[in-house]
Each structure stands twice: as structure tokens, then as C-alpha cells.
Design a protein around this motif. Structure first.
Motif: not given
Length: 387
Positions: A227-230, A258-264, A254-256, A222-223
Motif C-alpha cells: 500500500k505504501e507503493i501506491s 497488487i491489483n490495486f497498483l496495476v489498475t490505478h 495480497r492479490s487485491e 506485508d500488505i
């Protein structure tokens, strides 16, 4: 229907006046969310019935107590409403009683008018690949039970290293990722024992690879879980998603995430989390303890060095299960309604397979409860006293 054992009378209005029906005695095998939700619905339908819940563990709530991540406090709080079943609503809890072993299902059916199997499917699925039984490879179910202090689980032989692979990308896998990023003190704040928190919460340099065979568009998480991981700091996230191939809206979300985690995330963090999508696990290698995992994606192969593996690829019926679904799905059964035989029903994962969240279990319990009530009143119409 065994009417000789039915207890206190209940009434409802029929076409010819007040129709008096005896309340059925009901046994529910399994005290997890599905079993407890079912007891709630059946108590409302049959306020005078004897309702007993049988559980092989000494305490109730099953998956809710031992399978939900300890930091998901809101979900675990659902147990508080179930406590009213036993304290206020007159539902009997009988623990340390495994139906099919300590008491046969036949004996239970002779004792109660209605029996419902709500035992779930609690054995981790195996990958069925070479090296799967090397030391250092642990199932998600075992790890979650340890974190939740299951009375029949122990940490013997478990050693968590600093290079972890999580096989699977469903919500359970993301739970394991999140819990692996908590330190010992944080784990203890959620009720994890010191022994297990010290074992799981080492926060030196750590690399975690989250590996799934599905591409991002078919990933099961689930998305909101991503978001909890961020919230974690000092963690570098990477991903092998090819964003140019994302088309549909669900995959894009879903990809966004994951991408938020990567870019931030910071590039120089000591802890690294790598997401790999579309990679099947070929084998594990190592002498006695796991040293790595071999993966394949289409025509490409990859080898990752690891010292610890968590497998989170779903659940299945245990080979040692005292009540097996296959033994009750012949003849006139109707799984859509949870019907197995006259007076015998099933609910939850036993009925529909190991899928669905706790809210889904609640809806499932309502569905089966309606079927039970409908069948009971239909059978009783010819055996009523009309006043």
C-alpha cells in the motif's frame, strides 16, 4: 554462576521473610533491537546490576540503524527510547569491540555472571547460481547499509542502471523497490548522503522487475508495504497473477493489493514496475557485467534483460562470524528458552533465525529475559541470606 563478581544487593520477599540476593553482572553481545530490548527488561528485573552492551561497530542499534529503510522514520525513532538505556538507566555501551575477536567469549564469561549473545545473522544469503558474482549484482544488505551510511560500507564498484531486477518478494525486497522509486532529493530528505542519493535516485526511464519464486499466496511481503507503493505517481505497474486461482482470504488480500497498483496506474508512465510470482532464478548472464536473468516457472522459461540486480532472499550467519551458533548448540542447550549453557544465553535472530520484525524482537527479548530471571533466582535460592 560466578558469585564472587556479583555486585550490589537486591531484595525480594520469600516464604520465610526478606531474602537478600546479589545482583548479577550482565554482558549483552550486540546492540541491535533484540539486545537493547533485552537490556531494558533486565534493567527492570535487576535495577542494581552492572549491564554492559558490547558492539563491534562504533555506534549502537545495529539493524535498527543500518538495516531499516531510511524512509521508515517511525521505526527508526525506536532508537530514541534505547538512548535512555545509556543516558538514564546506567547501561554501559562498549563500541568497537568484537567479542570472539578483540575479546574472547570465554574471557567475557569469566568477567560477567550472565552473557547473552544478540549478534543477529547479518550476511545476505546467496542464490548459489551461475553468474551470481557478475558486476551489477548487489545484495540487499549492502545497499541498505549504504543508504544508512554504515561506517564500514562503501559504494566502490556500484553502478545503478535503468533496468533493475529485484530478486525476492519479502519486505526487504519491497523496501528496495520503494527506495528505487524515490528521486535523489527525496532520498536526501531521509538522511541519505548526496553521493549515494545521486547514485540510487536517477529517475529517467526505469524498469524494475520484482521476481519471487513463491506464488502470490506464499509471498512474504506485508500488505501495508504494498500500500505504501501506491503513493507513487508516474509509475506503471503490471503483474502476472492469475486471479482465477486465488481462493483463500489471505491470498485474496495480497492479490487485491497488487491489483490495486496495476489498475490505478497510468499506462503511459516512463517508469514501469513488473511483479512476477512463482518464478525461480536459474542464472544470470553477461560478460563482465550482468545483462540479464533466466527464470523458470513450472515448465515455462523466461529471459529478462537487466543491467542491475538486487538480491533480497534473506540473511544467514556469516562464515566469518566470530561467534557461531553451531559451536554453542550441543549438550544441554535449550533454544526455546534462549539457554546455551550455565550463564550463557542467546536472543533475537541468533536464537530463532533471520525472521520476524522489530516488534517480534521485543517479544523475543521479553521471553528470554523471563528465562534468565527464572534461572537466576532458582540457582540463587540455596545461596541466600534470610533475615
Amino acid at each position: 554462576m560466578r558469585l564472587a563478581r556479583a555486585n550490589i544487593l537486591s531484595r525480594f520477599w520469600g516464604n520465610l521473610g526478606v531474602i537478600t540476593l546479589s545482583s548479577p553482572s550482565i554482558a549483552i553481545v550486540g546492540s541491535g533491537p533484540s539486545g537493547c530490548y533485552l537490556a531494558q527488561y533486565l534493567r527492570k528485573a535487576f535495577p542494581d546490576s552492572r549491564i554492559s552492551i558490547f558492539e563491534r561497530d562504533p555506534v549502537p542499534y545495529g539493524l535498527l540503524r543500518f538495516g531499516v529503510a531510511p524512509d521508515h522514520i517511525g521505526t527508526k525513532a525506536i532508537a530514541q527510547q534505547f538512548e535512555r538505556l545509556f543516558k538514564r538507566d546506567g547501561v554501559e555501551f562498549i563500541g568497537n569491540m568484537e567479542i570472539g575477536k578483540d575479546k574472547s567469549l570465554r574471557e567475557l564469561r569469566n568477567e560477567f555472571d550472565i552473557v547473552v549473545i544478540a549478534t543477529g545473522l547479518n550476511e545476505d544469503r546467496s542464490l548459489g547460481i551461475s553468474g551470481e558474482y557478475l558486476e551489477g549484482i548487489y545484495s540487499a544488505g549492502r545497499i541498505t547499509r549504504l543508504l544508512n551510511s554504515h561506517p564500514n560500507e562503501n559504494s566502490e564498484g556500484i553502478l545503478v542502471g535503468s533496468n533493475i531486477a529485484i530478486i525476492g518478494q519479502g519486505n526487504v525486497a519491497i523496501d528496495l523497490l520503494r527506495l528505487s522509486l524515490l528521486d535523489s532529493e527525496e532520498l536526501r530528505s531521509f538522511g541519505v548522503t548526496r553521493k549515494i542519493s545521486d547514485l540510487m535516485g536517477k529517475q529517467d526511464s526505469k524498469t524494475i522487475s520484482v521476481i519471487g519464486r513463491s506464488p502470490i499466496e506464499k509471498a512474504k511481503f506485508d500488505i501495508t508495504m504494498i500500500k505504501e507503493i501506491s503513493k507513487f505517481s508516474n509509475v506503471k505497474f503490471t503483474s502476472d497473477i492469475d486471479y482465477t486461482k486465488i481462493i483463500d482470504e489471505d491470498s485474496k488480500q495480497r492479490s487485491e493489493a497488487i491489483n490495486f497498483l496495476v489498475t490505478h496506474s497510468p499506462t503511459n508512465a516512463k517508469r514501469i514496475v513488473n511483479f512476477y510470482f512463482g518464478w525461480s532464478t536459474l542464472s544470470f548472464f553477461g560478460s563482465n557485467r550482468v545483462a540479464g536473468v533466466d527464470l523458470v516457472s513450472k515448465q515455462k522459461k523466461m529471459r529478462i534483460s537487466v543491467d542491475t540486480v538486487y538480491t533480497a532472499i534473506g540473511f544467514q550467519e556469516a562464515k566469518s562470524a566470530s561467534i557461531k551458533k553451531s559451536e554453542h548448540t550441543s549438550g544441554k542447550f535449550d533454544l526455546d528458552r534462549g539457554f546455551l549453557d550455565d550463564g550463557l544465553y542467546c536472543v533475537g535472530w541468533f536464537r530463532r533465525g533471520p525472521v520476524g520484525t522489530i516488534p517480534v524482537s521485543r517479544a523475543d527479548a521479553k521471553h528470554v529475559s523471563d528465562a534468565i530471571c527464572s534461572d537466576y533466582y532458582s540457582k540463587m535460592q540455596g545461596k541466600v541470606e534470610i533475615r
